[in-house]
Design an enzyme around this catalytic site. Structure first.
Site, PDB file in Angstrom:
ATOM      1  N   LYS A  86       0.702  -1.118  -0.193  1.00  0.00           N
ATOM      2  CA  LYS A  86       0.001  -0.108   0.068  1.00  0.00           C
ATOM      3  C   LYS A  86       0.888   1.082   0.070  1.00  0.00           C
ATOM      4  CE  LYS A  86      -3.029   2.820   2.837  1.00  0.00           C
ATOM      5  NZ  LYS A  86      -4.026   2.869   3.795  1.00  0.00           N
ATOM      6  N   GLY A 143     -10.771   7.916   5.553  1.00  0.00           N
ATOM      7  CA  GLY A 143     -11.660   9.014   5.763  1.00  0.00           C
ATOM      8  C   GLY A 143     -12.935   8.772   6.158  1.00  0.00           C
ATOM      9  N   THR A 203      -9.371   3.693  11.335  1.00  0.00           N
ATOM     10  CA  THR A 203      -9.769   4.410  12.597  1.00  0.00           C
ATOM     11  C   THR A 203     -11.023   4.308  13.075  1.00  0.00           C
ATOM     12  OG1 THR A 203      -7.879   5.939  11.955  1.00  0.00           O
ATOM     13  CG2 THR A 203      -9.369   6.594  13.676  1.00  0.00           C
ATOM     14  N   GLY A 247      -8.135   9.114   8.954  1.00  0.00           N
ATOM     15  CA  GLY A 247      -8.783   9.514  10.129  1.00  0.00           C
ATOM     16  C   GLY A 247      -9.759  10.639  10.683  1.00  0.00           C
TER      17      GLY A 247
END
Lengths: 256, 65
Positions: free
Chosen positions: A94, A183, A205, A155
Site C-alpha cells: 500500500k 476518511g 480508525t 482518520g
C-alpha cells in the site's frame, strides 16, 4: 480481485489504534476481512513489540498489505517497500507518499514516480491517491492494477468528500478494482462507496476508535454487503418531482 | 568504530552488518535493514561491511492502517 487474488470480503481492515490486541483480533473476525494492513517501524535491540505483533499476524492466517505510511519522499517510500516485502514476504504494497502533514494528502507526483519504480521491480502496488482522474491514469500507466482513492483525509471520519469525483473515477475505469481508502467514519459512508460501484473499502480508525470496535467492525461488514447488493440491484435515479408509488388508477371517487 | 543505529550511537567491532546486529541483540529477530538509506536484504547482511559513521536503520513489523 486484486492482482489475481480473489477475495470474498470487500473490507480491508487496518490493525492500528485498537484498545488491545484481543479487541483487534475480535474486530478482525467480526469484520470478516481477509486482508489486514500492517506497517513497520524502528525497533531497538531490546524491543519485542515487533516480534510479538509478527507472531500475532501469523496466527491470523490472513493476507497482509504492508503500507509505507509516514513516507514523504519517493526514496523513503521505495526503501520502505523493499523492507516491507522482505519482512512480510509479500509483493503487495500500500503505497503512501504523503505531501501535506495537516491533511495527509498524497503527494501524487511522488506517488506516480514511486509506483513506476516499484511496479518495474515486481511489486504489486496499491496506491493511496486522491480521486483525481488524470493522476489515476498516470498510476495505471505506471503499472498499478488497483487504485485506492481517499474518501476524506485519513482518520477524519468525514466520509465521501467528493462523491462526484469518485463516481467519475468509477465511470472512467469500469474494470480496474477501486477501493475507497481512508476518511470513513460510519457504516453508511462505506455503504455509499459500495453503492457507487466501488469494489472494496479500506478502514482503520472508524473501527479502532469506536466505543465498541468489535460491533463497529460487524456493522461495517453489513453495510459493505448491503451497499454492494444495492449496486448490483441497479439503484433508480433521483428525480425532482414526486411520483406516487401507489397506483392512482382505480382509486375510489369519494367527492370532496 | 561508531555506527548510528536508528539514530543512536553504538561502538561496535569493525565488521559486517550481520555481526553488528548480532552484537546489538538482533540475532534471529524478524527485522529489515537499511544502511545509509539503502535497503540491505537479510541475505546480504553477512557480506555488507560497515564503515565508521554508517547509519543503520532496523525496522520490525508494526500495526498499521
Amino acid at each position: 480481485m486484486f492482482y489475481g487474488v480473489e477475495l470474498r470480503s470487500r473490507l480491508l481492515l487496518g490493525t492500528a489504534r485498537y484498545p488491545s490486541p484481543a479487541i483487534l483480533e475480535r474486530a478482525i473476525k467480526a469484520s470478516g476481512a481477509e486482508v489486514v494492513t500492517v506497517s513497520l517501524r524502528r525497533e531497538g535491540g531490546s524491543g519485542r513489540a515487533g516480534q510479538s505483533f509478527w507472531s500475532f499476524i501469523q496466527s491470523l492466517g490472513l493476507r497482509v498489505l504492508p503500507n509505507t505510511a509516514g513516507c514523504h519522499s519517493v526514496k523513503e517510500a521505495v526503501t520502505t517497500a523493499h523492507m516491507a516485502r522482505e519482512l512480510f514476504d509479500t509483493k503487495w504494497i500500500k503505497l503512501e507518499v504523503i505531501g501535506d502533514d495537516d491533511t495527509l494528502q498524497p503527494d501524487v507526483f511522488g506517488l506516480v514516480e514511486a509506483a513506476r519504480i516499484l511496479s518495474e521491480e515486481g511489486f504489486e502496488v496499491f496506491p493511496y491517491t486522491t480521486e483525481d482522474l488524470v493522476v489515476a491514469e498516470r498510476l495505471i500507466e505506471a503499472g498499478c492494477k488497483v487504485l485506492m482513492p481517499w474518501g476524506a483525509p485519513i482518520g477524519s471520519a468525514r466520509g465521501l468528500n467528493n462523491v462526484y469525483g469518485l463516481r467519475t473515477l468509477r465511470a472512467h475505469f469500469p474494470v480496474i478494482p477501486l477501493v475507497v481508502d481512508a476518511g470513513l467514519g460510519v457504516p453508511s459512508h462505506a455503504a455509499a462507496a459500495m453503492e457507487l460501484g466501488y469494489d472494496a473499502v479500506l478502514l482503520n480508525t472508524a473501527v479502532a476508535e469506536a466505543g465498541d470496535p468489535v460491533e463497529m467492525a460487524r456493522a461495517f461488514a453489513l453495510a459493505i454487503e448491503a451497499g454492494r447488493a444495492a449496486h448490483l440491484a441497479q439503484p433508480m435515479e433521483p428525480r425532482d418531482m414526486a411520483v406516487p408509488s401507489t397506483p392512482v388508477i382505480g382509486k375510489a371517487v369519494l367527492g370532496g | 568504530m561508531r555506527i548510528f543505529l536508528n539514530d543512536d550511537a553504538h561502538d561496535v567491532e569493525p565488521g559486517t552488518l550481520a555481526a553488528a546486529l548480532e552484537s546489538l541483540g538482533f540475532g534471529g529477530r524478524k527485522i529489515a535493514t537499511a544502511v545509509n538509506g539503502r535497503f540491505v536484504a537479510a541475505a546480504a547482511r553477512p557480506k555488507t561491511a560497515l564503515s565508521d559513521g554508517d547509519r543503520v536503520e532496523v525496522v520490525a513489523p508494526m500495526q498499521g492502517g
